[in-house]
Write an enzyme that holds these catalytic residues in place. Structure first.
Site, PDB file in Angstrom:
ATOM      1  N   ARG A 152      -7.952 -11.119   1.931  1.00 32.94           N
ATOM      2  CA  ARG A 152      -8.219 -12.545   1.766  1.00 32.94           C
ATOM      3  C   ARG A 152      -7.251 -13.237   0.816  1.00 32.94           C
ATOM      4  NH1 ARG A 152     -13.327 -14.881   3.265  1.00 32.94           N
ATOM      5  NH2 ARG A 152     -13.477 -14.166   5.392  1.00 32.94           N
TER       6      ARG A 152
ATOM      7  N   HIS B 237      -7.712   1.072  -2.363  1.00 24.09           N
ATOM      8  CA  HIS B 237      -8.352   0.323  -1.285  1.00 24.09           C
ATOM      9  C   HIS B 237      -9.278  -0.781  -1.775  1.00 24.09           C
ATOM     10  CE1 HIS B 237      -6.109   2.489   1.547  1.00 24.09           C
ATOM     11  NE2 HIS B 237      -6.548   3.656   1.107  1.00 24.09           N
TER      12      HIS B 237
ATOM     13  N   HIS C  39      -1.241   3.878  -5.909  1.00 22.04           N
ATOM     14  CA  HIS C  39       0.001   4.085  -5.167  1.00 22.04           C
ATOM     15  C   HIS C  39       0.633   2.728  -4.889  1.00 22.04           C
ATOM     16  CE1 HIS C  39       1.913   5.904  -1.215  1.00 22.04           C
ATOM     17  NE2 HIS C  39       2.803   5.369  -2.023  1.00 22.04           N
TER      18      HIS C  39
ATOM     19  N   ARG D 280       3.063   1.037  -2.992  1.00 18.29           N
ATOM     20  CA  ARG D 280       3.895   1.313  -1.818  1.00 18.29           C
ATOM     21  C   ARG D 280       5.022   0.303  -1.764  1.00 18.29           C
ATOM     22  NH1 ARG D 280       0.953   4.818   2.021  1.00 18.29           N
ATOM     23  NH2 ARG D 280       2.719   4.500   3.410  1.00 18.29           N
TER      24      ARG D 280
ATOM     25  N   THR E  59      -0.509   8.307   3.658  1.00 19.69           N
ATOM     26  CA  THR E  59       0.538   9.310   3.414  1.00 19.69           C
ATOM     27  C   THR E  59       0.264  10.513   4.310  1.00 19.69           C
ATOM     28  OG1 THR E  59       0.534   8.486   1.148  1.00 19.69           O
ATOM     29  CG2 THR E  59       1.775  10.498   1.570  1.00 19.69           C
TER      30      THR E  59
HETATM   31  N1  PXP Z   1      -3.245  11.987  -3.324  1.00 18.70           N
HETATM   32  C1  PXP Z   1      -2.151  11.351  -2.852  1.00 18.70           C
HETATM   33  C2  PXP Z   1      -0.820  11.810  -3.340  1.00 18.70           C
HETATM   34  C3  PXP Z   1      -2.265  10.291  -1.947  1.00 18.70           C
HETATM   35  O1  PXP Z   1      -1.151   9.679  -1.494  1.00 18.70           O
HETATM   36  C4  PXP Z   1      -3.537   9.867  -1.554  1.00 18.70           C
HETATM   37  C5  PXP Z   1      -3.688   8.711  -0.616  1.00 18.70           C
HETATM   38  O2  PXP Z   1      -3.060   7.616  -1.129  1.00 18.70           O
HETATM   39  C6  PXP Z   1      -4.662  10.529  -2.082  1.00 18.70           C
HETATM   40  C7  PXP Z   1      -4.485  11.600  -2.951  1.00 18.70           C
HETATM   41  C8  PXP Z   1      -6.049  10.111  -1.785  1.00 18.70           C
HETATM   42  O3  PXP Z   1      -6.345  10.242  -0.435  1.00 18.70           O
HETATM   43  P1  PXP Z   1      -7.659   9.579   0.126  1.00 18.70           P
HETATM   44  O4  PXP Z   1      -7.518   8.105  -0.066  1.00 18.70           O
HETATM   45  O5  PXP Z   1      -7.693  10.011   1.541  1.00 18.70           O
HETATM   46  O6  PXP Z   1      -8.804  10.126  -0.699  1.00 18.70           O
END
Ligand code: PXP
Length: 246
Positions: free
Chosen positions: A21, A13, A46, A48, A104
């Site tokens: 932006r 994130h 991740h 995606r 997810t």
């Molecule tokens: N583990 C996996 C496999 C995930 O896909 C995610 C979210 O991308 C997380 C952990 C972490 O989740 P959060 O962002 O809610 O802490």
């Protein structure tokens, strides 16, 4: 058996904010460095299929900058496999992915999708990555993970986080404990993650079979207020306190 509980910091994130932006700021690789200095044991990201947060370039930049093990989350999709095989991260966590979902939303159906998942587990394992399956805390899924030959499962704690917020965590926690215990007894390494916060992490961190938590959204959100190092440090403290039975 109560070994140190590892913290994998998911930096997706940071990229979400950057991408809002365009441009290069804030840089997920800088977040990975700060997380490492603050006590993270691994960096999780991740990629995606829709590239809504991190991209291949982020994986390469993070791999170049960090000494920490990298845990790449990806869908069982033909397009993703060459990326993982090229990068050969320490670990690959196979996750379900639906384009329309906000995050997810559930675990991988390792039992129902056995034949689809098996070649990914095999190819990634042969390339030297430690393969993990992101599954719901369900004994059927544990059995399937064992049959698939994955060395690790990550138990989805999203339902736990929701139940915790509603004051009804205990039954879901019981399911996580049972899955952790059954998986561990069958030789799996147990991880957990999704929706974990300072407030709800304790009961999960206290489960002795769990070796690693992967935490992202809350930490990056909290970093807006306190800074990433402080957020990671406080999560480390919450996990260690729960582990020590405090
Ligand atoms: N583990 C996996 C496999 C995930 O896909 C995610 C979210 O991308 C997380 C952990 C972490 O989740 P959060 O962002 O809610 O802490």
């Amino acid at each position: 058996m109560t070994e140190r509980l590892r913290l994998g910091v998911n930096i997706d994130h940071v990229a979400t904010i950057r991408n809002a932006r365009g441009g290069a700021h804030p840089d997920p690789a800088r977040a990975a460095e700060i997380a490492a200095q603050a006590g993270a044991d691994g960096i999780t990201l991740h990629i995606r299929e829709d590239r809504r947060h991190v991209r291949e370039e982020d994986l390469a930049a993070i791999a170049a900058i960090t000494q920490l093990p990298i845990n790449l989350e990806m869908a069982c999709a033909a397009e993703m496999l060459p990326i993982a095989l090229k990068a050969r991260p320490h670990a690959v966590c196979l996750v379900p992915e639906r384009r329309a979902e906000r995050t997810t939303e559930g675990g991988l159906d390792a039992a129902g999708q056995f034949a689809h998942i098996a070649p990914y587990v095999r190819a990634l394992g042969e390339a030297g990555s430690r393969v993990s399956l992101f599954i719901d805390p369900d004994l059927r899924q544990i059995e399937a993970a064992v049959r698939l030959g994955a060395p690790v499962v990550e138990l989805h704690t999203g339902a736990y986080a929701e139940a915790f917020a509603a004051g009804e965590a205990e039954p879901v926690l019981q399911a996580i404990r049972a899955a952790a215990s059954a998986g561990h007894a069958q030789g799996l390494e147990i991880h957990a993650g999704h929706g974990l916060t300072f407030e709800n992490v304790g009961p999960v961190a206290a489960i002795p079979e769990i070796r690693e938590l992967n935490i992202g959204h809350f930490l990056i959100g909290e970093a807006v207020f306190t800074g990433l190092a402080a957020a990671v440090g406080e999560m480390r403290r919450c996990m260690d306190a729960a582990r020590a039975g405090a």
